[in-house]
Design an enzyme around this catalytic site. Structure first.
Site, PDB file in Angstrom:
ATOM      1  N   PHE A 285     -12.757  -7.187  -6.342  1.00  0.00           N
ATOM      2  CA  PHE A 285     -11.885  -8.211  -5.744  1.00  0.00           C
ATOM      3  C   PHE A 285     -12.482  -8.667  -4.417  1.00  0.00           C
ATOM      4  CE2 PHE A 285      -9.334  -5.787  -8.651  1.00  0.00           C
ATOM      5  CZ  PHE A 285      -8.506  -6.724  -9.249  1.00  0.00           C
TER       6      PHE A 285
ATOM      7  N   VAL B 167     -11.751  -3.151  -4.005  1.00  0.00           N
ATOM      8  CA  VAL B 167     -11.402  -4.222  -3.077  1.00  0.00           C
ATOM      9  C   VAL B 167     -12.454  -4.240  -1.973  1.00  0.00           C
ATOM     10  CG1 VAL B 167      -9.642  -5.017  -1.448  1.00  0.00           C
ATOM     11  CG2 VAL B 167      -8.956  -3.863  -3.573  1.00  0.00           C
ATOM     12  N   CYS B 168     -13.054  -5.391  -1.731  1.00  0.00           N
ATOM     13  CA  CYS B 168     -14.100  -5.487  -0.708  1.00  0.00           C
ATOM     14  C   CYS B 168     -13.530  -5.186   0.673  1.00  0.00           C
ATOM     15  CB  CYS B 168     -14.722  -6.874  -0.692  1.00  0.00           C
ATOM     16  SG  CYS B 168     -15.783  -7.122   0.751  1.00  0.00           S
ATOM     17  N   ILE B 169     -14.148  -4.238   1.365  1.00  0.00           N
ATOM     18  CA  ILE B 169     -13.599  -3.799   2.649  1.00  0.00           C
ATOM     19  C   ILE B 169     -13.657  -4.903   3.713  1.00  0.00           C
ATOM     20  CG2 ILE B 169     -15.788  -2.722   3.392  1.00  0.00           C
ATOM     21  CD1 ILE B 169     -13.947  -0.541   4.713  1.00  0.00           C
TER      22      ILE B 169
ATOM     23  N   ALA C 275     -11.123  -7.510   2.895  1.00  0.00           N
ATOM     24  CA  ALA C 275      -9.792  -6.920   3.005  1.00  0.00           C
ATOM     25  C   ALA C 275      -9.355  -6.798   4.464  1.00  0.00           C
ATOM     26  CB  ALA C 275      -9.770  -5.544   2.332  1.00  0.00           C
TER      27      ALA C 275
END
Lengths: 102, 135, 130
Positions: C39, C77-79, C82
């Protein structure tokens, strides 16, 4: 080697479909999904271009998206095939790569 | 299949109006560490990402166009820019920033990374990729 | 066949997260492997456990969490994306001195390297976005 292209925008809103058609190779497939399904309609200002460019590629629409928008498959440009999500998966598997025209 | 895959990053959106251009560049920078064969494609409004003279002071957003010039240091050597997309937008190669890389096979000579290609050549680049990431 | 999926648009405003969910469900039903869904961009917002859609609407986050639970799909989820958008897991919330975290069950936060790795390790990569 061939590519499955996905287009999810109406061709009346963005250039994504036309740009995709400009870059697709003979033997490629183009699957219109989400608002992209409007690109499959016959009798529009873009039908002729899509028919012309689409001669060497296979054109598909995601039927659930077509149904959701109240579009009858009979209104599609001749030769465009409707697929469901399983058909989408088959197209991904069949072609060597998938390129999304966002 | 060999261990190295051809990754193609396709950029079709202009910078600043949306975040896609910046976050695409962030993927390229991280991806460079994976020793894959990397190429970037700029077509449609994506060509606006590479224009000279971007000044974002007034909009209060970070100007990331200098980061493109650093791509050579990350060993990213292929930035394909579509000629037709430039021309449709009244641009030429002269309007683009300079990006160079040092060619290790040619005595580390500095060479231009930006290659302006025709639409047909761009289609070939796309058809040659193993993995296409679109932004 | 191993199919990797990239979701790069947020839930509800765009159809992307719905189409991606339907696609992954169909791919798994056809016997393909979907080892990971990544994501990115506003797609990270799919992972919030605090969304409360009306009861007669689909719950996009819960749909994905159920896929992770039932089929072991790795939802990453891409840090960087995010953190920009206020999506934090418990560890990150503590590290950043924030008083809340909002990552739903089945999702995990990690780096962009996971996207590249997915591209290397899968046979196909399919992107859903806007």
């Amino acid at each position: 080697m061939s590519t499955l292209h996905t287009v999810n925008k109406s061709p009346f809103a963005t250039q994504a479909l036309v740009s995709c058609l400009n870059h697709a190779k003979a033997g490629d497939a183009i699957l219109m999904i989400e608002d992209g399904v409007y690109g499959g309609l016959s009798g529009t200002g873009l039908t002729e271009i899509i028919e012309e460019f689409g001669k060497n590629v296979s054109l598909y629409v995601l039927s659930p998206d077509l149904d959701a928008r109240g579009l009858d498959a009979k209104r599609l440009i001749g030769g465009i095939e409707g697929v469901d999500y399983a058909g989408f998966v088959d197209l991904v598997a069949k072609h060597d790569r998938t390129q999304a025209w966002l | 299949m060999s261990d190295v895959k051809k990754f193609l990053y396709v950029n079709r959106k202009a910078p600043y109006g949306t975040i896609y251009a910046l976050e695409s560049l962030e993927v390229v920078l991280i991806g460079a560490a994976f020793e894959q064969d990397v190429a970037l494609a700029f077509l449609d409004d994506g060509v606006f990402q590479l224009t000279k003279g971007q000044n974002t002071d007034g909009i209060g957003v970070k100007n990331f166009s200098p980061t493109f010039r650093a791509l050579g240091d990350y060993d990213v050597q292929k930035l394909y820019v579509e000629r037709e997309s430039l021309e449709e937008r009244g641009l030429s190669e002269d309007d683009l920033i300079e990006v160079v890389y040092e060619d290790e096979d040619d005595d580390w000579e500095e060479k231009p990374a930006i290659k302006v290609v025709s639409r047909a050549e761009m289609a070939d680049v796309m058809a040659d990729a193993d993995v296409v990431l679109s932004f | 066949m191993k199919i990797g999926v990239l979701v790069s648009e947020g839930p509800y405003t765009h159809e992307a997260a719905d189409t991606a969910y339907k696609f992954v469900t169909a791919a798994l039903a056809a016997g393909h492997e979907v080892p990971r869904v990544f994501f990115y961009h506003d797609g990270v917002n799919v992972a919030t456990r605090l969304s409360v859609p009306p009861q007669d609407e689909r719950n996009i986050q819960q749909n994905w969490s159920a896929l992770a639970k039932e089929h072991g799909v790795d939802l990453v989820v891409c840090i960087a994306a995010a953190q920009r958008r206020g999506m934090l897991d418990a560890n990150e919330a503590e590290r950043q001195g924030k008083d809340a975290h909002n990552i739903a069950e089945g999702f995990r936060i990690s780096g962009l390297g996971q996207l590249i790795e997915m591209g290397i390790q899968t046979d196909r990569l399919v992107t859903f976005g806007d």
